[in-house]
Design a protein around this motif. Sequence first.
Motif, PDB file in Angstrom:
ATOM      1  N   TRP A 276     -53.451 -17.752 -37.951  1.00 33.93           N
ATOM      2  CA  TRP A 276     -53.973 -19.064 -37.553  1.00 33.93           C
ATOM      3  C   TRP A 276     -53.258 -19.579 -36.319  1.00 33.93           C
ATOM      4  N   GLY A 277     -54.024 -20.135 -35.374  1.00 35.45           N
ATOM      5  CA  GLY A 277     -53.469 -20.746 -34.167  1.00 35.45           C
ATOM      6  C   GLY A 277     -53.473 -22.259 -34.286  1.00 35.45           C
ATOM      7  N   ALA A 278     -52.738 -22.919 -33.377  1.00 39.38           N
ATOM      8  CA  ALA A 278     -52.612 -24.381 -33.431  1.00 39.38           C
ATOM      9  C   ALA A 278     -53.849 -25.092 -32.889  1.00 39.38           C
ATOM     10  N   ASP A 279     -54.667 -24.403 -32.070  1.00 39.69           N
ATOM     11  CA  ASP A 279     -55.843 -25.043 -31.455  1.00 39.69           C
ATOM     12  C   ASP A 279     -57.002 -25.102 -32.447  1.00 39.69           C
ATOM     13  N   ALA A 280     -57.769 -26.190 -32.336  1.00 38.49           N
ATOM     14  CA  ALA A 280     -58.850 -26.401 -33.306  1.00 38.49           C
ATOM     15  C   ALA A 280     -60.094 -26.963 -32.633  1.00 38.49           C
TER      16      ALA A 280
ATOM     17  N   ASN B 134     -59.177 -24.483 -37.248  1.00 37.65           N
ATOM     18  CA  ASN B 134     -58.253 -23.925 -36.262  1.00 37.65           C
ATOM     19  C   ASN B 134     -58.713 -22.524 -35.886  1.00 37.65           C
ATOM     20  N   PHE B 135     -58.343 -22.105 -34.670  1.00 38.93           N
ATOM     21  CA  PHE B 135     -58.633 -20.738 -34.247  1.00 38.93           C
ATOM     22  C   PHE B 135     -57.982 -19.786 -35.249  1.00 38.93           C
ATOM     23  N   ALA B 136     -58.705 -18.786 -35.693  1.00 41.07           N
ATOM     24  CA  ALA B 136     -58.142 -17.803 -36.631  1.00 41.07           C
ATOM     25  C   ALA B 136     -58.843 -16.463 -36.453  1.00 41.07           C
TER      26      ALA B 136
ATOM     27  N   GLY C  40     -46.484 -21.220 -22.165  1.00 47.85           N
ATOM     28  CA  GLY C  40     -47.379 -22.027 -23.004  1.00 47.85           C
ATOM     29  C   GLY C  40     -48.783 -21.466 -23.094  1.00 47.85           C
ATOM     30  N   ARG C  41     -49.366 -21.143 -21.938  1.00 52.07           N
ATOM     31  CA  ARG C  41     -50.764 -20.694 -21.973  1.00 52.07           C
ATOM     32  C   ARG C  41     -50.916 -19.311 -22.601  1.00 52.07           C
ATOM     33  N   ASN C  42     -49.815 -18.566 -22.711  1.00 53.38           N
ATOM     34  CA  ASN C  42     -49.875 -17.254 -23.347  1.00 53.38           C
ATOM     35  C   ASN C  42     -49.423 -17.282 -24.802  1.00 53.38           C
ATOM     36  N   GLY C  43     -49.225 -18.494 -25.374  1.00 59.66           N
ATOM     37  CA  GLY C  43     -49.028 -18.563 -26.816  1.00 59.66           C
ATOM     38  C   GLY C  43     -47.729 -19.126 -27.336  1.00 59.66           C
TER      39      GLY C  43
ATOM     40  N   LEU D 265     -44.990 -18.653 -30.404  1.00 62.92           N
ATOM     41  CA  LEU D 265     -45.121 -17.360 -31.076  1.00 62.92           C
ATOM     42  C   LEU D 265     -46.583 -16.936 -31.094  1.00 62.92           C
ATOM     43  N   ARG D 266     -46.821 -15.678 -30.785  1.00 65.71           N
ATOM     44  CA  ARG D 266     -48.185 -15.144 -30.862  1.00 65.71           C
ATOM     45  C   ARG D 266     -48.141 -13.746 -31.451  1.00 65.71           C
ATOM     46  N   LEU D 267     -49.310 -13.320 -31.886  1.00 69.74           N
ATOM     47  CA  LEU D 267     -49.447 -11.928 -32.310  1.00 69.74           C
ATOM     48  C   LEU D 267     -49.737 -11.073 -31.085  1.00 69.74           C
TER      49      LEU D 267
ATOM     50  N   TYR E  28     -58.544  -5.620 -28.614  1.00 72.02           N
ATOM     51  CA  TYR E  28     -59.035  -6.522 -27.578  1.00 72.02           C
ATOM     52  C   TYR E  28     -58.311  -7.861 -27.658  1.00 72.02           C
ATOM     53  N   GLY E  29     -58.325  -8.595 -26.533  1.00 74.53           N
ATOM     54  CA  GLY E  29     -57.596  -9.854 -26.385  1.00 74.53           C
ATOM     55  C   GLY E  29     -57.708 -10.790 -27.570  1.00 74.53           C
ATOM     56  N   VAL E  30     -58.918 -10.972 -28.063  1.00 69.94           N
ATOM     57  CA  VAL E  30     -59.167 -11.992 -29.093  1.00 69.94           C
ATOM     58  C   VAL E  30     -58.329 -11.804 -30.365  1.00 69.94           C
ATOM     59  N   ALA E  31     -57.922 -10.568 -30.654  1.00 68.64           N
ATOM     60  CA  ALA E  31     -57.146 -10.318 -31.878  1.00 68.64           C
ATOM     61  C   ALA E  31     -55.728 -10.871 -31.765  1.00 68.64           C
ATOM     62  N   ASN E  32     -55.304 -11.123 -30.529  1.00 63.76           N
ATOM     63  CA  ASN E  32     -53.897 -11.461 -30.274  1.00 63.76           C
ATOM     64  C   ASN E  32     -53.693 -12.974 -30.344  1.00 63.76           C
ATOM     65  N   VAL E  33     -53.705 -13.498 -31.546  1.00 60.04           N
ATOM     66  CA  VAL E  33     -53.728 -14.955 -31.781  1.00 60.04           C
ATOM     67  C   VAL E  33     -52.480 -15.628 -31.201  1.00 60.04           C
ATOM     68  N   LYS E  34     -52.734 -16.676 -30.408  1.00 59.88           N
ATOM     69  CA  LYS E  34     -51.654 -17.423 -29.748  1.00 59.88           C
ATOM     70  C   LYS E  34     -51.299 -18.671 -30.567  1.00 59.88           C
ATOM     71  N   TRP E  35     -50.188 -19.281 -30.230  1.00 61.40           N
ATOM     72  CA  TRP E  35     -49.729 -20.546 -30.842  1.00 61.40           C
ATOM     73  C   TRP E  35     -49.794 -20.463 -32.372  1.00 61.40           C
ATOM     74  N   LEU E  36     -49.224 -19.374 -32.909  1.00 57.52           N
ATOM     75  CA  LEU E  36     -49.301 -19.125 -34.356  1.00 57.52           C
ATOM     76  C   LEU E  36     -48.677 -20.260 -35.165  1.00 57.52           C
TER      77      LEU E  36
ATOM     78  N   ASP F 251     -68.655 -15.697 -33.424  1.00 51.72           N
ATOM     79  CA  ASP F 251     -68.335 -15.295 -32.057  1.00 51.72           C
ATOM     80  C   ASP F 251     -67.565 -13.981 -32.107  1.00 51.72           C
ATOM     81  N   TYR F 252     -67.506 -13.312 -30.959  1.00 55.61           N
ATOM     82  CA  TYR F 252     -66.813 -12.021 -30.888  1.00 55.61           C
ATOM     83  C   TYR F 252     -67.400 -11.040 -31.896  1.00 55.61           C
ATOM     84  N   VAL F 253     -68.716 -11.083 -31.993  1.00 52.77           N
ATOM     85  CA  VAL F 253     -69.450 -10.130 -32.828  1.00 52.77           C
ATOM     86  C   VAL F 253     -70.307  -9.272 -31.898  1.00 52.77           C
TER      87      VAL F 253
HETATM   88  N1  LIG Z   1     -54.927 -19.582 -30.819  1.00 55.00           N
HETATM   89  C1  LIG Z   1     -55.706 -18.896 -29.980  1.00 55.00           C
HETATM   90  N2  LIG Z   1     -55.401 -17.603 -29.723  1.00 55.00           N
HETATM   91  C2  LIG Z   1     -56.154 -16.879 -28.866  1.00 55.00           C
HETATM   92  C3  LIG Z   1     -57.306 -17.447 -28.260  1.00 55.00           C
HETATM   93  C4  LIG Z   1     -57.613 -18.803 -28.547  1.00 55.00           C
HETATM   94  O1  LIG Z   1     -58.599 -19.378 -28.041  1.00 55.00           O
HETATM   95  N3  LIG Z   1     -56.779 -19.490 -29.396  1.00 55.00           N
HETATM   96  N4  LIG Z   1     -58.067 -16.672 -27.424  1.00 55.00           N
HETATM   97  C5  LIG Z   1     -57.967 -15.217 -27.580  1.00 55.00           C
HETATM   98  C6  LIG Z   1     -58.608 -14.477 -26.530  1.00 55.00           C
HETATM   99  S1  LIG Z   1     -60.306 -14.376 -26.581  1.00 55.00           S
HETATM  100  C7  LIG Z   1     -57.892 -13.814 -25.549  1.00 55.00           C
HETATM  101  S2  LIG Z   1     -58.667 -12.836 -24.409  1.00 55.00           S
HETATM  102  C8  LIG Z   1     -56.422 -13.950 -25.467  1.00 55.00           C
HETATM  103  C9  LIG Z   1     -56.023 -14.417 -24.080  1.00 55.00           C
HETATM  104  O2  LIG Z   1     -54.657 -14.721 -23.996  1.00 55.00           O
HETATM  105  P1  LIG Z   1     -53.702 -13.987 -22.965  1.00 55.00           P
HETATM  106  O3  LIG Z   1     -54.264 -14.249 -21.603  1.00 55.00           O
HETATM  107  O4  LIG Z   1     -52.331 -14.523 -23.118  1.00 55.00           O
HETATM  108  O5  LIG Z   1     -53.751 -12.551 -23.337  1.00 55.00           O
HETATM  109  O6  LIG Z   1     -55.915 -14.826 -26.437  1.00 55.00           O
HETATM  110  C10 LIG Z   1     -56.520 -14.748 -27.704  1.00 55.00           C
HETATM  111  N5  LIG Z   1     -55.797 -15.583 -28.622  1.00 55.00           N
END
Ligand SMILES: Nc1nc2c(c(=O)[nH]1)N[C@H]1C(S)=C(S)[C@@H](COP(=O)(O)O)O[C@H]1N2
Length: 263
Positions: free
Chosen positions: A39-43, A60-62, A88-91, A94-96, A102-110, A128-130
């Motif tokens: 789970w990410g902090a953004d909602a 929240n983003f998950a 900050g913009r990269n998470g 803490l992020r995965l 692909y990018g979307v799996a790497n959840v930011k702001w855990l 989304d992301y389907v």
């Molecule tokens: N919490 C959160 N994590 C997220 C996202 C998001 O919107 N919220 N976007 C994802 C997507 S689609 C991508 S491509 C990457 C982009 O982050 P990066 O530029 O640091 O790799 O973060 C992923 N993690």
Amino acid sequence: MVSPFFIGAIGNALWAGAPLAAVLEQAGVSDAATEVVFWGADAGDVELHDDIRDVTMHQNFARSMSLNDAMNPENILCYEMNGVELPGRNGFPLRLIAPGWYGVANVKWLTRIELRNRRFMGKFMARDYVTIRKETTEDGETVWAETSVGPTRLKSAPARVTQGDAGHRIVGAAWGAPIARVEVRIDNGPWLEATIDRSEEAEFAWSIWSLDWKDAGPGEHAITSRAIDAAGNVQPAPDDPWIAGKQTYWESNGQITRRVQIG
Ligand SMILES: Nc1nc2c(c(=O)[nH]1)N[C@H]1C(S)=C(S)[C@@H](COP(=O)(O)O)O[C@H]1N2
Ligand SMILES: [Mo]
């Protein structure tokens, strides 16, 4: 939006953090657990209004992974990017980082990691992301498959053509699997083997390749590349049913043709 590939949305970085598997093991994984949700902090609001549902969900983003995928020793809970604190913009904080996804799996702001015993079907897994693909079964039947964007697929792209004293050189990148070879086709010529720069290689970063092009005549040329992985898989051509049957732009790992003008 349909784009042959997503120019500017990809890059390479050096990530550091704590191994996810060790953290999960220390927390204790129940025998019933099959799914790990990040789970990410953004909602935002998700609206579902139709004949059988009428809900607004503030979610929240998950994103989730199977427990098996999550336990891959390569996954890290990341707090450092390119040797400095995660921006900050990269998470931050803490992020995965799940290498090879692909990018979307790497959840930011855990904020939370959760183990479940059912598939998680949140917005970014099931709506989304389907990837939507029209497939033909062995019996010739048409089926529409919807699958959540998953691990990265084998890909390459010609990046640019440079000119030197000895002629032109085509340079590009390949990624998505351990790359055995890259081949390049100029116009309708034969596939030619490119040289991979093995000195710069890191397992999940781009493999940079080049091909010397000695007899480039003036005018427009079409340059296509294809990567072949260590298991012998070939990056699919645009008319491969796997690519041609795909209706969405995610997971677009088909061969890319770039047009260049030689003056
Ligand atoms: N919490 C959160 N994590 C997220 C996202 C998001 O919107 N919220 N976007 C994802 C997507 S689609 C991508 S491509 C990457 C982009 O982050 P990066 O530029 O640091 O790799 O973060 C992923 N993690
Ligand atoms: Mo993304």
